[in-house]
Write a protein that holds these residues in place. Structure first.
Motif, PDB file in Angstrom:
ATOM      1  N   GLY A 102      29.771  23.718  30.388  1.00 33.36           N
ATOM      2  CA  GLY A 102      30.654  24.022  29.257  1.00 33.36           C
ATOM      3  C   GLY A 102      31.371  25.345  29.428  1.00 33.36           C
ATOM      4  O   GLY A 102      32.571  25.456  29.165  1.00 33.36           O
ATOM      5  N   LEU A 103      30.646  26.363  29.888  1.00 31.07           N
ATOM      6  CA  LEU A 103      31.274  27.674  30.083  1.00 31.07           C
ATOM      7  C   LEU A 103      32.382  27.622  31.122  1.00 31.07           C
ATOM      8  O   LEU A 103      33.466  28.166  30.920  1.00 31.07           O
ATOM      9  CB  LEU A 103      30.227  28.707  30.504  1.00 31.07           C
ATOM     10  CG  LEU A 103      29.252  29.165  29.439  1.00 31.07           C
ATOM     11  CD1 LEU A 103      28.180  30.059  30.058  1.00 31.07           C
ATOM     12  CD2 LEU A 103      29.977  29.915  28.344  1.00 31.07           C
ATOM     13  N   ARG A 104      32.112  26.964  32.232  1.00 29.66           N
ATOM     14  CA  ARG A 104      33.106  26.928  33.308  1.00 29.66           C
ATOM     15  C   ARG A 104      34.322  26.079  32.932  1.00 29.66           C
ATOM     16  O   ARG A 104      35.441  26.401  33.301  1.00 29.66           O
ATOM     17  CB  ARG A 104      32.491  26.398  34.606  1.00 29.66           C
ATOM     18  CG  ARG A 104      31.357  27.228  35.146  1.00 29.66           C
ATOM     19  CD  ARG A 104      31.700  28.669  35.360  1.00 29.66           C
ATOM     20  NE  ARG A 104      32.629  28.823  36.466  1.00 29.66           N
ATOM     21  CZ  ARG A 104      33.191  29.961  36.803  1.00 29.66           C
ATOM     22  NH1 ARG A 104      32.932  31.056  36.137  1.00 29.66           N
ATOM     23  NH2 ARG A 104      34.027  30.027  37.809  1.00 29.66           N
ATOM     24  N   HIS A 105      34.113  25.006  32.193  1.00 27.54           N
ATOM     25  CA  HIS A 105      35.239  24.143  31.845  1.00 27.54           C
ATOM     26  C   HIS A 105      36.056  24.714  30.686  1.00 27.54           C
ATOM     27  O   HIS A 105      37.267  24.860  30.800  1.00 27.54           O
ATOM     28  CB  HIS A 105      34.756  22.740  31.490  1.00 27.54           C
ATOM     29  CG  HIS A 105      35.858  21.829  31.059  1.00 27.54           C
ATOM     30  ND1 HIS A 105      36.819  21.375  31.942  1.00 27.54           N
ATOM     31  CD2 HIS A 105      36.175  21.310  29.853  1.00 27.54           C
ATOM     32  CE1 HIS A 105      37.672  20.604  31.291  1.00 27.54           C
ATOM     33  NE2 HIS A 105      37.303  20.552  30.017  1.00 27.54           N
ATOM     34  N   TRP A 141      37.005  19.414  35.381  1.00 21.40           N
ATOM     35  CA  TRP A 141      35.608  18.962  35.338  1.00 21.40           C
ATOM     36  C   TRP A 141      34.918  18.925  36.700  1.00 21.40           C
ATOM     37  O   TRP A 141      33.787  19.386  36.810  1.00 21.40           O
ATOM     38  CB  TRP A 141      35.517  17.580  34.677  1.00 21.40           C
ATOM     39  CG  TRP A 141      35.651  17.647  33.189  1.00 21.40           C
ATOM     40  CD1 TRP A 141      36.708  17.226  32.445  1.00 21.40           C
ATOM     41  CD2 TRP A 141      34.716  18.186  32.260  1.00 21.40           C
ATOM     42  NE1 TRP A 141      36.484  17.466  31.114  1.00 21.40           N
ATOM     43  CE2 TRP A 141      35.269  18.043  30.974  1.00 21.40           C
ATOM     44  CE3 TRP A 141      33.463  18.766  32.388  1.00 21.40           C
ATOM     45  CZ2 TRP A 141      34.604  18.464  29.828  1.00 21.40           C
ATOM     46  CZ3 TRP A 141      32.797  19.189  31.246  1.00 21.40           C
ATOM     47  CH2 TRP A 141      33.365  19.031  29.986  1.00 21.40           C
ATOM     48  N   PRO A 142      35.550  18.393  37.772  1.00 23.34           N
ATOM     49  CA  PRO A 142      34.835  18.354  39.059  1.00 23.34           C
ATOM     50  C   PRO A 142      34.455  19.745  39.575  1.00 23.34           C
ATOM     51  O   PRO A 142      33.340  19.969  40.049  1.00 23.34           O
ATOM     52  CB  PRO A 142      35.797  17.657  40.009  1.00 23.34           C
ATOM     53  CG  PRO A 142      36.694  16.857  39.121  1.00 23.34           C
ATOM     54  CD  PRO A 142      36.817  17.666  37.857  1.00 23.34           C
ATOM     55  N   GLN A 143      35.389  20.691  39.480  1.00 22.60           N
ATOM     56  CA  GLN A 143      35.097  22.055  39.942  1.00 22.60           C
ATOM     57  C   GLN A 143      34.069  22.718  39.039  1.00 22.60           C
ATOM     58  O   GLN A 143      33.177  23.426  39.510  1.00 22.60           O
ATOM     59  CB  GLN A 143      36.376  22.894  39.973  1.00 22.60           C
ATOM     60  CG  GLN A 143      36.173  24.302  40.489  1.00 22.60           C
ATOM     61  CD  GLN A 143      35.691  24.334  41.925  1.00 22.60           C
ATOM     62  OE1 GLN A 143      36.112  23.538  42.738  1.00 22.60           O
ATOM     63  NE2 GLN A 143      34.795  25.258  42.229  1.00 22.60           N
ATOM     64  N   PHE A 180      25.287  27.645  39.544  1.00 25.11           N
ATOM     65  CA  PHE A 180      24.933  28.670  38.568  1.00 25.11           C
ATOM     66  C   PHE A 180      23.668  28.322  37.796  1.00 25.11           C
ATOM     67  O   PHE A 180      22.987  29.207  37.300  1.00 25.11           O
ATOM     68  CB  PHE A 180      26.086  28.917  37.592  1.00 25.11           C
ATOM     69  CG  PHE A 180      27.235  29.679  38.197  1.00 25.11           C
ATOM     70  CD1 PHE A 180      27.021  30.858  38.882  1.00 25.11           C
ATOM     71  CD2 PHE A 180      28.519  29.212  38.075  1.00 25.11           C
ATOM     72  CE1 PHE A 180      28.077  31.563  39.434  1.00 25.11           C
ATOM     73  CE2 PHE A 180      29.581  29.908  38.614  1.00 25.11           C
ATOM     74  CZ  PHE A 180      29.358  31.086  39.295  1.00 25.11           C
ATOM     75  N   ALA A 181      23.325  27.060  37.651  1.00 25.26           N
ATOM     76  CA  ALA A 181      22.085  26.676  36.974  1.00 25.26           C
ATOM     77  C   ALA A 181      20.896  26.756  37.919  1.00 25.26           C
ATOM     78  O   ALA A 181      19.776  27.027  37.493  1.00 25.26           O
ATOM     79  CB  ALA A 181      22.205  25.265  36.403  1.00 25.26           C
TER      80      ALA A 181
END
Length: 70
Positions: free
Chosen positions: A23-26, A33-35, A43-44
């Motif tokens: 969610g943060l990255r998108h 979404w793919p990236q 990151f997780a």
């Protein structure tokens, strides 16, 4: 705790971290979404491994303080 209980907690911790970072990255970074999924996977994983190492270190410290081996 059994091995399966521990494995379940690890999987849940990774899944929660993955969804949070996805969610943060998108939404905040504006990535497609793919990236965002690729970045979230990395990151997780890093904090999850760090948490496992930290947990192991705490357990080792407690066993040393109480005088038990292992």
């Amino acid at each position: 705790m059994t091995r399966w209980g521990f494995a379940g907690r690890v999987v849940i911790a990774y899944a929660v971290g993955f969804v949070m970072f996805l969610g943060l990255r998108h939404w905040q970074a504006g990535q497609p979404w793919p990236q965002a999924a690729e970045d979230a996977a990395v990151f997780a994983f890093a904090p999850m491994v760090g948490g496992l190492v930290f947990r192991r270190a705490l357990r080792a410290g407690r066993s040393r303080e109480s005088g038990h081996d292992g």
